[in-house]
Design a protein around this motif. Structure first.
Motif, PDB file in Angstrom:
ATOM      1  N   LEU A  35      -9.549  -3.186   2.930  1.00 48.68           N
ATOM      2  CA  LEU A  35      -9.406  -1.842   2.381  1.00 48.68           C
ATOM      3  C   LEU A  35     -10.577  -1.455   1.490  1.00 48.68           C
ATOM      4  CD1 LEU A  35      -5.666  -1.907   1.206  1.00 48.68           C
ATOM      5  CD2 LEU A  35      -6.572  -0.652   3.174  1.00 48.68           C
ATOM      6  N   ASP A  36     -11.066  -0.235   1.680  1.00 49.92           N
ATOM      7  CA  ASP A  36     -11.898   0.384   0.655  1.00 49.92           C
ATOM      8  C   ASP A  36     -10.937   1.063  -0.316  1.00 49.92           C
ATOM      9  OD1 ASP A  36     -13.964   1.377  -0.825  1.00 49.92           O
ATOM     10  OD2 ASP A  36     -14.952   2.407   0.842  1.00 49.92           O
ATOM     11  N   LEU A  38     -11.825   4.082  -2.179  1.00 50.14           N
ATOM     12  CA  LEU A  38     -12.034   5.527  -2.127  1.00 50.14           C
ATOM     13  C   LEU A  38     -11.872   6.031  -0.701  1.00 50.14           C
ATOM     14  CD1 LEU A  38     -15.117   5.687  -4.512  1.00 50.14           C
ATOM     15  CD2 LEU A  38     -12.707   6.070  -5.068  1.00 50.14           C
ATOM     16  N   MET A  39     -10.634   6.404  -0.359  1.00 52.39           N
ATOM     17  CA  MET A  39     -10.330   6.939   0.964  1.00 52.39           C
ATOM     18  C   MET A  39      -9.526   8.219   0.811  1.00 52.39           C
ATOM     19  SD  MET A  39      -9.233   3.632   3.269  1.00 52.39           S
ATOM     20  CE  MET A  39      -7.801   3.234   2.236  1.00 52.39           C
ATOM     21  N   PRO A  40      -9.686   9.180   1.721  1.00 48.03           N
ATOM     22  CA  PRO A  40      -8.850  10.384   1.686  1.00 48.03           C
ATOM     23  C   PRO A  40      -7.427  10.065   2.124  1.00 48.03           C
ATOM     24  CG  PRO A  40     -10.269  10.400   3.620  1.00 48.03           C
ATOM     25  CD  PRO A  40     -10.699   9.223   2.795  1.00 48.03           C
ATOM     26  N   GLY A  41      -6.521  10.968   1.833  1.00 45.32           N
ATOM     27  CA  GLY A  41      -5.127  10.757   2.211  1.00 45.32           C
ATOM     28  C   GLY A  41      -4.412   9.911   1.182  1.00 45.32           C
ATOM     29  N   LEU A  42      -4.628   8.620   1.230  1.00 45.60           N
ATOM     30  CA  LEU A  42      -4.158   7.667   0.225  1.00 45.60           C
ATOM     31  C   LEU A  42      -5.326   6.762  -0.123  1.00 45.60           C
ATOM     32  CD1 LEU A  42      -0.718   6.487   1.708  1.00 45.60           C
ATOM     33  CD2 LEU A  42      -1.030   7.966  -0.280  1.00 45.60           C
ATOM     34  N   ASP A  43      -5.470   6.418  -1.400  1.00 46.93           N
ATOM     35  CA  ASP A  43      -6.561   5.499  -1.717  1.00 46.93           C
ATOM     36  C   ASP A  43      -6.136   4.067  -1.404  1.00 46.93           C
ATOM     37  OD1 ASP A  43      -5.105   4.416  -3.876  1.00 46.93           O
ATOM     38  OD2 ASP A  43      -6.058   5.729  -5.340  1.00 46.93           O
ATOM     39  N   GLY A  44      -7.095   3.160  -1.483  1.00 48.43           N
ATOM     40  CA  GLY A  44      -6.830   1.777  -1.115  1.00 48.43           C
ATOM     41  C   GLY A  44      -5.761   1.116  -1.958  1.00 48.43           C
ATOM     42  N   TYR A  45      -5.689   1.478  -3.235  1.00 45.05           N
ATOM     43  CA  TYR A  45      -4.657   0.915  -4.096  1.00 45.05           C
ATOM     44  C   TYR A  45      -3.264   1.292  -3.584  1.00 45.05           C
ATOM     45  CZ  TYR A  45      -8.275  -0.037  -7.642  1.00 45.05           C
ATOM     46  OH  TYR A  45      -9.374  -0.504  -8.319  1.00 45.05           O
ATOM     47  N   ASP A  46      -3.091   2.569  -3.236  1.00 46.14           N
ATOM     48  CA  ASP A  46      -1.788   3.026  -2.742  1.00 46.14           C
ATOM     49  C   ASP A  46      -1.419   2.331  -1.434  1.00 46.14           C
ATOM     50  OD1 ASP A  46      -1.410   4.782  -4.858  1.00 46.14           O
ATOM     51  OD2 ASP A  46      -2.379   6.457  -3.827  1.00 46.14           O
ATOM     52  N   VAL A  47      -2.414   2.176  -0.560  1.00 41.38           N
ATOM     53  CA  VAL A  47      -2.157   1.521   0.724  1.00 41.38           C
ATOM     54  C   VAL A  47      -1.745   0.071   0.508  1.00 41.38           C
ATOM     55  CG1 VAL A  47      -3.163   0.802   2.924  1.00 41.38           C
ATOM     56  CG2 VAL A  47      -3.730   3.044   1.973  1.00 41.38           C
ATOM     57  N   CYS A  48      -2.463  -0.623  -0.365  1.00 46.28           N
ATOM     58  CA  CYS A  48      -2.140  -2.021  -0.652  1.00 46.28           C
ATOM     59  C   CYS A  48      -0.736  -2.148  -1.229  1.00 46.28           C
ATOM     60  CB  CYS A  48      -3.166  -2.602  -1.622  1.00 46.28           C
ATOM     61  SG  CYS A  48      -2.887  -4.339  -2.053  1.00 46.28           S
ATOM     62  N   GLU A  49      -0.409  -1.282  -2.167  1.00 49.43           N
ATOM     63  CA  GLU A  49       0.912  -1.336  -2.796  1.00 49.43           C
ATOM     64  C   GLU A  49       2.014  -1.114  -1.767  1.00 49.43           C
ATOM     65  OE1 GLU A  49       2.976   0.288  -6.880  1.00 49.43           O
ATOM     66  OE2 GLU A  49       1.514   1.581  -5.873  1.00 49.43           O
ATOM     67  N   GLU A  50       1.800  -0.181  -0.846  1.00 49.36           N
ATOM     68  CA  GLU A  50       2.801   0.093   0.183  1.00 49.36           C
ATOM     69  C   GLU A  50       2.916  -1.080   1.154  1.00 49.36           C
ATOM     70  OE1 GLU A  50       5.800   1.968   2.162  1.00 49.36           O
ATOM     71  OE2 GLU A  50       4.872   2.512   0.251  1.00 49.36           O
ATOM     72  N   ASP A  56       3.465  -9.653   3.750  1.00 46.37           N
ATOM     73  CA  ASP A  56       2.624 -10.566   2.977  1.00 46.37           C
ATOM     74  C   ASP A  56       1.290 -10.808   3.666  1.00 46.37           C
ATOM     75  OD1 ASP A  56       4.363 -11.263   0.748  1.00 46.37           O
ATOM     76  OD2 ASP A  56       5.626 -12.231   2.239  1.00 46.37           O
ATOM     77  N   VAL A  57       0.936  -9.965   4.625  1.00 49.36           N
ATOM     78  CA  VAL A  57      -0.323 -10.132   5.348  1.00 49.36           C
ATOM     79  C   VAL A  57      -1.487 -10.148   4.352  1.00 49.36           C
ATOM     80  CG1 VAL A  57      -0.673  -7.647   5.670  1.00 49.36           C
ATOM     81  CG2 VAL A  57      -1.662  -9.243   7.301  1.00 49.36           C
ATOM     82  N   PRO A  58      -2.511 -10.973   4.577  1.00 45.06           N
ATOM     83  CA  PRO A  58      -3.657 -10.987   3.657  1.00 45.06           C
ATOM     84  C   PRO A  58      -4.318  -9.613   3.551  1.00 45.06           C
ATOM     85  CG  PRO A  58      -3.727 -12.900   5.099  1.00 45.06           C
ATOM     86  CD  PRO A  58      -2.637 -12.013   5.621  1.00 45.06           C
ATOM     87  N   VAL A  59      -4.625  -9.213   2.322  1.00 47.11           N
ATOM     88  CA  VAL A  59      -5.297  -7.939   2.056  1.00 47.11           C
ATOM     89  C   VAL A  59      -6.570  -8.211   1.256  1.00 47.11           C
ATOM     90  CG1 VAL A  59      -5.159  -5.712   0.888  1.00 47.11           C
ATOM     91  CG2 VAL A  59      -3.156  -6.608   2.091  1.00 47.11           C
ATOM     92  N   VAL A  60      -7.685  -7.668   1.734  1.00 43.02           N
ATOM     93  CA  VAL A  60      -8.976  -7.829   1.068  1.00 43.02           C
ATOM     94  C   VAL A  60      -9.512  -6.447   0.705  1.00 43.02           C
ATOM     95  CG1 VAL A  60     -11.355  -8.639   1.293  1.00 43.02           C
ATOM     96  CG2 VAL A  60      -9.488  -9.923   2.378  1.00 43.02           C
ATOM     97  N   PHE A  61      -9.879  -6.267  -0.550  1.00 44.53           N
ATOM     98  CA  PHE A  61     -10.577  -5.042  -0.945  1.00 44.53           C
ATOM     99  C   PHE A  61     -12.068  -5.243  -0.736  1.00 44.53           C
ATOM    100  CE2 PHE A  61      -6.753  -3.941  -3.474  1.00 44.53           C
ATOM    101  CZ  PHE A  61      -6.607  -2.628  -3.046  1.00 44.53           C
ATOM    102  N   LEU A  62     -12.702  -4.269  -0.091  1.00 46.02           N
ATOM    103  CA  LEU A  62     -14.150  -4.269   0.114  1.00 46.02           C
ATOM    104  C   LEU A  62     -14.644  -2.918  -0.382  1.00 46.02           C
ATOM    105  CD1 LEU A  62     -16.650  -5.691   1.293  1.00 46.02           C
ATOM    106  CD2 LEU A  62     -16.123  -4.600   3.480  1.00 46.02           C
ATOM    107  N   THR A  63     -15.249  -2.892  -1.560  1.00 47.02           N
ATOM    108  CA  THR A  63     -15.465  -1.619  -2.235  1.00 47.02           C
ATOM    109  C   THR A  63     -16.680  -1.651  -3.156  1.00 47.02           C
ATOM    110  OG1 THR A  63     -14.445  -0.060  -3.802  1.00 47.02           O
ATOM    111  CG2 THR A  63     -13.867  -2.377  -4.026  1.00 47.02           C
ATOM    112  N   ALA A  64     -17.163  -0.464  -3.492  1.00 53.99           N
ATOM    113  CA  ALA A  64     -18.270  -0.343  -4.442  1.00 53.99           C
ATOM    114  C   ALA A  64     -17.777  -0.354  -5.884  1.00 53.99           C
ATOM    115  CB  ALA A  64     -19.044   0.947  -4.172  1.00 53.99           C
ATOM    116  N   LYS A  65     -16.468  -0.250  -6.094  1.00 61.21           N
ATOM    117  CA  LYS A  65     -15.915  -0.239  -7.451  1.00 61.21           C
ATOM    118  C   LYS A  65     -15.897  -1.670  -7.982  1.00 61.21           C
ATOM    119  CE  LYS A  65     -12.456   2.527  -8.394  1.00 61.21           C
ATOM    120  NZ  LYS A  65     -13.124   3.511  -9.263  1.00 61.21           N
ATOM    121  N   SER A  66     -16.770  -1.929  -8.942  1.00 59.99           N
ATOM    122  CA  SER A  66     -16.998  -3.309  -9.368  1.00 59.99           C
ATOM    123  C   SER A  66     -16.579  -3.600 -10.805  1.00 59.99           C
ATOM    124  CB  SER A  66     -18.487  -3.648  -9.215  1.00 59.99           C
ATOM    125  OG  SER A  66     -19.289  -2.764  -9.989  1.00 59.99           O
ATOM    126  N   GLU A  67     -15.949  -2.632 -11.478  1.00 63.02           N
ATOM    127  CA  GLU A  67     -15.514  -2.875 -12.852  1.00 63.02           C
ATOM    128  C   GLU A  67     -14.377  -3.896 -12.883  1.00 63.02           C
ATOM    129  OE1 GLU A  67     -16.906  -1.672 -15.615  1.00 63.02           O
ATOM    130  OE2 GLU A  67     -18.417  -0.679 -14.352  1.00 63.02           O
TER     131      GLU A  67
END
Length: 214
Positions: A35-36, A38-50, A56-67
């Protein structure tokens, strides 16, 4: 990346919107999700939470947000890894393979430590064969990992379990980057236990203990 993945025998599909990604997930049930944020519709955080409410499938964030706060939120929502851009395609592919291998191993049913098909603790019942749990006769909608975590707590009730021990026992691996996964799953498990959430006690700086009548 698609060229590298094809060479490594990995199949994939892409979605440009978060809401479409969820629809695709429900339809195709992939073995891993990248997941990235910053996505339209739902952001990656919302998608992961849902996703975490149903799988329990593995979820990996791949993103420019590095804080740091971005990474911590990702892990709190149940991500298995958080990779920031720019990144190494070969390293990403290696991480994907490692996660798929772990998932293949840990998705197998946890073998019973006894010949019993049922485990009963007060009004909590676990059906080991069906891998289902109920509280006072009411079924609990647990994911596979939540069931495994609850079963491990029950089998080790009134014992102190640190996060590394829980990772080893339930996830089958011990890696510092995944430590928050335990807290996320414990939080969800407590929510589903409702009035019995108090059974799982947090021991600050140590881990958890399931405190019930022996």
């Amino acid at each position: 990346m698609p060229i590298i993945w094809r060479e490594d025998g990995l199949d994939w599909c892409e979605c440009a919107r978060g809401d479409l990604a969820l629809d695709t997930f429900r339809e195709h049930a992939p073995q891993l999700v990248i997941l990235d944020i910053l996505m339209p519709g739902l952001d990656g955080y919302d998608v992961c939470e849902e996703i975490r409410t149903i799988s329990d499938v593995p979820v990996v964030f791949l993103t420019a947000k590095s804080e740091e706060d971005d990474k911590l939120l990702g892990y709190d929502l149940g991500a298995d890894d958080y990779i920031t851009k720019p990144f190494s395609p070969k390293v990403l592919t290696a991480k994907i393979k490692a996660l798929l291998k772990r998932a293949e191993t840990t998705n197998k049913a946890v073998p019973s430590e006894t010949s019993d098909e049922w485990v009963q603790v007060e009004d909590l019942t676990l059906d080991l064969a069906a891998r289902e749990a109920s509280l006072d006769g009411t079924p609990l909608a647990l994911s596979a990992k939540e069931f495994d975590l609850l079963l491990h707590f029950v089998r080790n009730r009134n014992r102190v379990l640190n996060r590394d021990m829980l990772l080893d026992a339930v996830w089958g691996y011990d890696y510092e980057g995944y430590i928050r996964t335990v807290d996320t799953h414990v939080k969800r498990l407590r929510q589903k236990l409702g009035v019995r959430a108090e059974w799982i006690v947090t021991l600050r700086g140590t881990g958890y203990r399931m405190k019930v009548t022996p």
